[in-house]
Design a protein around this motif. Sequence first.
Motif, PDB file in Angstrom:
ATOM      1  N   ALA A  22       0.691  -0.866  -0.323  1.00  0.00           N
ATOM      2  CA  ALA A  22       0.210   0.123   0.443  1.00  0.00           C
ATOM      3  C   ALA A  22       0.951   0.951  -0.233  1.00  0.00           C
ATOM      4  O   ALA A  22       1.773   1.245   1.271  1.00  0.00           O
ATOM      5  CB  ALA A  22      -1.142   0.036   1.457  1.00  0.00           C
ATOM      6  N   ILE A  23       0.608   1.662  -0.968  1.00  0.00           N
ATOM      7  CA  ILE A  23       1.415   3.427  -1.153  1.00  0.00           C
ATOM      8  C   ILE A  23       0.431   4.387  -0.547  1.00  0.00           C
ATOM      9  O   ILE A  23      -0.758   4.021  -0.911  1.00  0.00           O
ATOM     10  CB  ILE A  23       1.555   3.860  -2.230  1.00  0.00           C
ATOM     11  N   THR A  24       1.061   5.147   0.661  1.00  0.00           N
ATOM     12  CA  THR A  24       0.284   5.538   0.923  1.00  0.00           C
ATOM     13  C   THR A  24       0.858   7.017   2.327  1.00  0.00           C
ATOM     14  O   THR A  24       1.876   7.396   1.969  1.00  0.00           O
ATOM     15  CB  THR A  24      -0.487   5.453   2.092  1.00  0.00           C
ATOM     16  N   HIS A  25       0.386   8.411   1.950  1.00  0.00           N
ATOM     17  CA  HIS A  25       0.465   9.316   3.326  1.00  0.00           C
ATOM     18  C   HIS A  25      -0.314   9.343   3.964  1.00  0.00           C
ATOM     19  O   HIS A  25      -0.585  10.478   5.313  1.00  0.00           O
ATOM     20  CB  HIS A  25       0.447  10.166   1.812  1.00  0.00           C
ATOM     21  N   LEU A  26      -1.278   8.632   4.354  1.00  0.00           N
ATOM     22  CA  LEU A  26      -1.778   8.226   5.596  1.00  0.00           C
ATOM     23  C   LEU A  26      -1.596   8.105   7.065  1.00  0.00           C
ATOM     24  O   LEU A  26      -1.089   6.891   6.808  1.00  0.00           O
ATOM     25  CB  LEU A  26      -3.399   8.322   5.181  1.00  0.00           C
ATOM     26  N   PRO A  27      -1.429   8.760   8.154  1.00  0.00           N
ATOM     27  CA  PRO A  27      -0.365   7.683   9.221  1.00  0.00           C
ATOM     28  C   PRO A  27      -1.258   6.348   9.179  1.00  0.00           C
ATOM     29  O   PRO A  27      -1.018   5.403  10.570  1.00  0.00           O
ATOM     30  CB  PRO A  27      -0.490   8.853  10.038  1.00  0.00           C
ATOM     31  N   GLN A  28      -2.648   5.923   9.724  1.00  0.00           N
ATOM     32  CA  GLN A  28      -3.483   5.544  10.324  1.00  0.00           C
ATOM     33  C   GLN A  28      -3.694   3.862   9.150  1.00  0.00           C
ATOM     34  O   GLN A  28      -3.771   3.446   9.843  1.00  0.00           O
ATOM     35  CB  GLN A  28      -5.089   6.326  10.202  1.00  0.00           C
ATOM     36  N   ILE A  29      -3.034   4.351   7.934  1.00  0.00           N
ATOM     37  CA  ILE A  29      -2.886   3.120   7.267  1.00  0.00           C
ATOM     38  C   ILE A  29      -1.561   2.574   7.295  1.00  0.00           C
ATOM     39  O   ILE A  29      -1.198   1.409   7.700  1.00  0.00           O
ATOM     40  CB  ILE A  29      -3.069   3.257   5.289  1.00  0.00           C
ATOM     41  N   ALA A  30      -0.518   3.391   7.317  1.00  0.00           N
ATOM     42  CA  ALA A  30       1.275   2.800   7.901  1.00  0.00           C
ATOM     43  C   ALA A  30       1.325   2.796   9.196  1.00  0.00           C
ATOM     44  O   ALA A  30       2.082   1.898   8.589  1.00  0.00           O
ATOM     45  CB  ALA A  30       2.236   4.676   7.599  1.00  0.00           C
ATOM     46  N   GLY A  31       0.954   3.395  10.068  1.00  0.00           N
ATOM     47  CA  GLY A  31       0.495   2.810  10.875  1.00  0.00           C
ATOM     48  C   GLY A  31       0.275   0.873  11.152  1.00  0.00           C
ATOM     49  O   GLY A  31       1.103   0.494  12.133  1.00  0.00           O
ATOM     50  N   ALA A  33       4.205  14.317  19.044  1.00  0.00           N
ATOM     51  CA  ALA A  33       4.011  13.177  17.684  1.00  0.00           C
ATOM     52  C   ALA A  33       4.283  11.429  17.654  1.00  0.00           C
ATOM     53  O   ALA A  33       3.532  10.147  17.107  1.00  0.00           O
ATOM     54  CB  ALA A  33       4.575  13.623  16.457  1.00  0.00           C
ATOM     55  N   LEU A  34       5.885  11.495  18.432  1.00  0.00           N
ATOM     56  CA  LEU A  34       6.249   9.831  18.619  1.00  0.00           C
ATOM     57  C   LEU A  34       5.053   9.457  19.462  1.00  0.00           C
ATOM     58  O   LEU A  34       4.705   7.951  19.154  1.00  0.00           O
ATOM     59  CB  LEU A  34       7.890  10.123  19.039  1.00  0.00           C
ATOM     60  N   LYS A  35       4.937  10.458  20.691  1.00  0.00           N
ATOM     61  CA  LYS A  35       4.400   8.877  21.371  1.00  0.00           C
ATOM     62  C   LYS A  35       2.748   8.543  20.569  1.00  0.00           C
ATOM     63  O   LYS A  35       2.157   7.576  20.499  1.00  0.00           O
ATOM     64  CB  LYS A  35       3.493   9.730  22.494  1.00  0.00           C
ATOM     65  N   SER A  36       2.349   9.482  20.085  1.00  0.00           N
ATOM     66  CA  SER A  36       0.683   9.069  19.153  1.00  0.00           C
ATOM     67  C   SER A  36       1.219   7.933  18.020  1.00  0.00           C
ATOM     68  O   SER A  36       0.808   7.079  17.960  1.00  0.00           O
ATOM     69  CB  SER A  36       0.379  10.969  18.291  1.00  0.00           C
ATOM     70  N   ALA A  37       2.220   8.033  17.459  1.00  0.00           N
ATOM     71  CA  ALA A  37       2.786   7.663  16.706  1.00  0.00           C
ATOM     72  C   ALA A  37       2.482   6.487  16.931  1.00  0.00           C
ATOM     73  O   ALA A  37       2.655   4.978  16.429  1.00  0.00           O
ATOM     74  CB  ALA A  37       4.121   7.450  15.688  1.00  0.00           C
ATOM     75  N   LYS A  38       3.623   5.752  18.039  1.00  0.00           N
ATOM     76  CA  LYS A  38       3.957   5.015  18.738  1.00  0.00           C
ATOM     77  C   LYS A  38       2.610   3.897  19.014  1.00  0.00           C
ATOM     78  O   LYS A  38       1.644   2.765  18.933  1.00  0.00           O
ATOM     79  CB  LYS A  38       4.301   4.825  19.812  1.00  0.00           C
ATOM     80  N   GLU A  39       1.700   4.607  19.737  1.00  0.00           N
ATOM     81  CA  GLU A  39      -0.261   4.459  20.083  1.00  0.00           C
ATOM     82  C   GLU A  39      -0.952   4.157  18.964  1.00  0.00           C
ATOM     83  O   GLU A  39      -1.680   3.188  18.568  1.00  0.00           O
ATOM     84  CB  GLU A  39      -0.567   5.606  20.661  1.00  0.00           C
TER      85      GLU A  39
END
Length: 194
Positions: free
Chosen positions: A129-138, A184-190
């Motif tokens: 999946a090629i994406t620019h959305l964190p919800q998908i990349a995460g 942002a790092l904390k949110s990314a980890k979550e």
Amino acid sequence: MQHAMTISKKRKAIIPSFEKEVNALLKKLGMPNAIIRVQLDEQELGVHGVDKIQMLFDANKSGKFETIAKVASGGELSRLMLAVKSLVAGKMALPTLIFDEIDVGVSGRIAQAVGKNLKSLSTHHHVIAITHLPQIAGLADAHFVVEKIENGKRTATSTRKLSEKERIIEVAKLMSGEKVTDAALKSAKELMNI
């Protein structure tokens, strides 16, 4: 003509279940009122048989079905394509599915639903999946970044797999831009369940 009539009969038989399954997937992808309808019209015998097939769409319970190209927005088209590809992938032996920005026009809660659908597909298929959305990349099991490298008069493109730490930073960048904050790092980890 005999083969064309056999194919037409099979098409007519499968349409109700196809519509039902696609419409159910659209609901899961945040489109509770969307309905797809497949219209089969008779035409002269040609390379595709005796059927002219049109996919008609109503996103808002208007009762007016139009061709997808005429009425679907970018986000609706993305989710419709994901629903159809998901359904087809479940019926065929497709080892790899590639989605190039299937998330166009969606964000937030809907992006999460798209991401969960892609994650579900990845249990039986190799999904890229090629994406620019964190919800998908995460939700990815692995994360690759595509980089352009300029040296003099040439530009080269390379792809490299990110380490776990780099993945967190990259998802954080998708959330907050180039300047990565602790929040942002904390949110990314979550988001990544790390």
